[in-house]
Design a protein around this motif. Structure first.
Motif, PDB file in Angstrom:
ATOM      1  N   LEU A  75      37.190  16.376   8.294  1.00  0.00           N
ATOM      2  CA  LEU A  75      36.604  15.042   8.370  1.00  0.00           C
ATOM      3  C   LEU A  75      35.627  14.981   9.537  1.00  0.00           C
ATOM      4  O   LEU A  75      35.937  15.428  10.642  1.00  0.00           O
ATOM      5  CB  LEU A  75      37.696  13.990   8.550  1.00  0.00           C
ATOM      6  N   ALA A  76      34.441  14.440   9.278  1.00  0.00           N
ATOM      7  CA  ALA A  76      33.406  14.344  10.303  1.00  0.00           C
ATOM      8  C   ALA A  76      32.693  13.006  10.166  1.00  0.00           C
ATOM      9  O   ALA A  76      32.697  12.378   9.097  1.00  0.00           O
ATOM     10  CB  ALA A  76      32.423  15.499  10.179  1.00  0.00           C
ATOM     11  N   LEU A  77      32.050  12.562  11.255  1.00  0.00           N
ATOM     12  CA  LEU A  77      31.433  11.237  11.282  1.00  0.00           C
ATOM     13  C   LEU A  77      30.079  11.310  11.977  1.00  0.00           C
ATOM     14  O   LEU A  77      29.986  11.792  13.113  1.00  0.00           O
ATOM     15  CB  LEU A  77      32.355  10.258  12.025  1.00  0.00           C
ATOM     16  N   VAL A  78      29.015  10.821  11.297  1.00  0.00           N
ATOM     17  CA  VAL A  78      27.667  10.818  11.880  1.00  0.00           C
ATOM     18  C   VAL A  78      26.989   9.487  11.575  1.00  0.00           C
ATOM     19  O   VAL A  78      27.384   8.774  10.637  1.00  0.00           O
ATOM     20  CB  VAL A  78      26.802  11.974  11.325  1.00  0.00           C
ATOM     21  N   PRO A  79      25.954   9.129  12.333  1.00  0.00           N
ATOM     22  CA  PRO A  79      25.206   7.916  12.018  1.00  0.00           C
ATOM     23  C   PRO A  79      24.520   8.029  10.659  1.00  0.00           C
ATOM     24  O   PRO A  79      24.083   9.112  10.252  1.00  0.00           O
ATOM     25  CB  PRO A  79      24.168   7.838  13.150  1.00  0.00           C
ATOM     26  N   ASP A  80      24.430   6.906   9.948  1.00  0.00           N
ATOM     27  CA  ASP A  80      23.713   6.877   8.682  1.00  0.00           C
ATOM     28  C   ASP A  80      22.273   7.340   8.924  1.00  0.00           C
ATOM     29  O   ASP A  80      21.626   6.932   9.884  1.00  0.00           O
ATOM     30  CB  ASP A  80      23.725   5.456   8.121  1.00  0.00           C
ATOM     31  N   GLY A  81      21.773   8.190   8.040  1.00  0.00           N
ATOM     32  CA  GLY A  81      20.455   8.771   8.223  1.00  0.00           C
ATOM     33  C   GLY A  81      20.528  10.214   8.675  1.00  0.00           C
ATOM     34  O   GLY A  81      19.630  11.013   8.379  1.00  0.00           O
ATOM     35  N   GLN A  82      21.626  10.561   9.371  1.00  0.00           N
ATOM     36  CA  GLN A  82      21.844  11.955   9.767  1.00  0.00           C
ATOM     37  C   GLN A  82      22.725  12.691   8.761  1.00  0.00           C
ATOM     38  O   GLN A  82      22.988  13.877   8.919  1.00  0.00           O
ATOM     39  CB  GLN A  82      22.488  12.026  11.156  1.00  0.00           C
TER      40      GLN A  82
END
Length: 421
Positions: A75-82
């Motif tokens: 599981l990973a989390l990045v800003p929308d657009g990235q």
């Protein structure tokens, strides 16, 4: 005495299975969709779904078993657009957890189980770090993210599959404090007690990754799962989705509360009363939990077992299978399979899994036994004159069908097995 011999054939063309994130809702919530092997996210559906959370919340994250067992989920989390770049997720990993398997005696073998595979139902959630084999987990929403929309990525190669599957969900996060010092080094934590996948090792999940610079405490780094017993904001979400994804829908419907899921596009349970974490497991509760190797023994907390648990010996005899698929822009599809039998048998079934609905119109060399509601799982059996098969014999099967050409053609997961008694 009955003699049982199973002759199994597995062939994968394109996508190998259907597995995706179902809690929170993924970018594509169609219950008859397929797994995405391209990544880093699936193609988005017509409706843009965003789950709203606050910094410090816990969020239930779950996925459909689709009759598979073993492996991990990153599981990973990045800003929308990235989210369109693989490397951005690799450098912002939250944690790696177990994909899951049915821990009940005799329910999992050779990387398979019958969906929902004892997955945790809606209105329940993972509240103990050693209870990680039920196709879900919870995550802590970091405190240091600036307000905005983010993309949560699921990546897994379950069972014996040789490629990763990707799924994503959008989260709108509010109430963060970006000024917090949250620099981290090293890799993300890995859950305890996972059943290994049969093809892709843990090292491939961790390759080129690092834990993201996330703060899980109001004033600093903190431990992501320190408050795992805190009720998540979406406990009603039921990641099991529907029994139409099961190889045995009748058995599936007998599982706890599966019949209460009324909308597979938005699978939920109605929670009666306040949702609370499950009871703390013990070494005398008569349940295989808490990371135990067998019921109430082994694992990190209980006394060692007198006998080590073992995977059942694989007694299946594998035959060879030649498979071809042709499909056209007008929505027609032709499928052909030639099975070369390895051992004498007296009955057989042939099952095809599709990543989108396919309506089989004509077929030869076999007869229809069943198909699921979504027309994504078809099972065929022999004609009277082809039931008895001998070593070296070839069974030729053919199928013609139709699919909706919406720009995405069906991919096939094909399984065939012969059973003699």
């Amino acid at each position: 005495m009955k003699l049982c011999v199973v002759i199994a054939v597995v062939l994968v063309v394109g996508c190998q299975a259907h597995s995706w994130m179902s809690c929170p809702p993924s970018l594509d919530t169609r219950p008859n969709r397929g797994g995405n092997t391209v990544g880093p996210c699936e193609r988005e559906g017509k409706t843009k779904i965003v789950t709203e959370v606050n910094a410090g919340d816990r969020l239930k994250v779950g996925w459909t078993s689709n009759n598979h067992a073993g492996g991990w989920v990153r599981l990973a989390l990045v800003p929308d657009g990235q989210h369109k770049v693989y490397e951005h997720f690799e450098k912002n990993v939250l944690k790696i957890v177990c994909y899951g398997h049915d821990e009940r005696k005799g329910r999992t073998a050779y990387g398979d189980c019958v969906h929902p595979c004892n997955a945790r139902k809606g209105c329940e959630f993972m509240s103990n770090k050693y209870d990680g084999n039920r196709y879900d987990t919870t995550i802590k929403i970091p405190y240091n993210l600036k307000d905005g929309v983010y993309v949560l990525q699921y990546m897994s190669a379950m069972s014996g599959h040789k490629t990763f599957y990707y799924s994503c969900a959008r989260l709108k996060i509010s109430g963060g404090k970006p000024s917090l010092p949250c620099k981290r080094t090293g890799k993300a934590p890995v859950a305890y007690g996972c059943m290994a996948g049969m093809a892709i090792p843990l090292s491939k999940y961790e390759k080129n990754t690092k834990m993201g610079n996330f703060c899980f405490a109001p004033n600093g780094l903190g431990d992501q799962d320190a408050d795992m017993r805190k009720v998540p904001v979406n406990p009603e979400c039921d990641p099991r989705i529907t029994c139409q994804l099961s190889v045995n829908s009748k058995a599936c419907m007998k599982e706890d509360s599966m019949s209460k899921i009324t909308n597979a596009w938005d699978p939920k349970q109605t929670c009666s009363g306040a949702v609370r974490p499950g009871p703390e497991p013990t070494c005398s509760d008569g349940i295989k939990n808490n990371g135990e190797q067998m019921v109430d023994c082994g694992g990190p907390e209980c006394d060692a077992c007198y006998e080590e648990p073992t995977e059942p010996e694989d007694m299946r005899i594998y035959s060879s299978l030649d498979f071809t698929q042709k499909d056209w822009e007008d929505g027609n599809i032709n499928l052909r399979a030639v099975v070369t039998i390895s051992k004498e048998a007296h009955n057989w079934t042939y099952t095809m899994f599709f990543t989108k609905p396919v309506n089989i119109k004509t077929y030869w060399g076999c007869k229809v036994i069943s198909s699921n509601e979504y027309k994504t799982i078809w099972t065929f059996g022999p004609m009277p004159w082809t039931k008895h098969v001998k070593p070296g014999q070839k069974i030729s099967l053919g199928f013609n069908g139709k699919f909706e050409n919406d720009g995405e053609r069906p991919q096939t997961v094909t399984k065939s097995f012969v059973e003699a008694t």
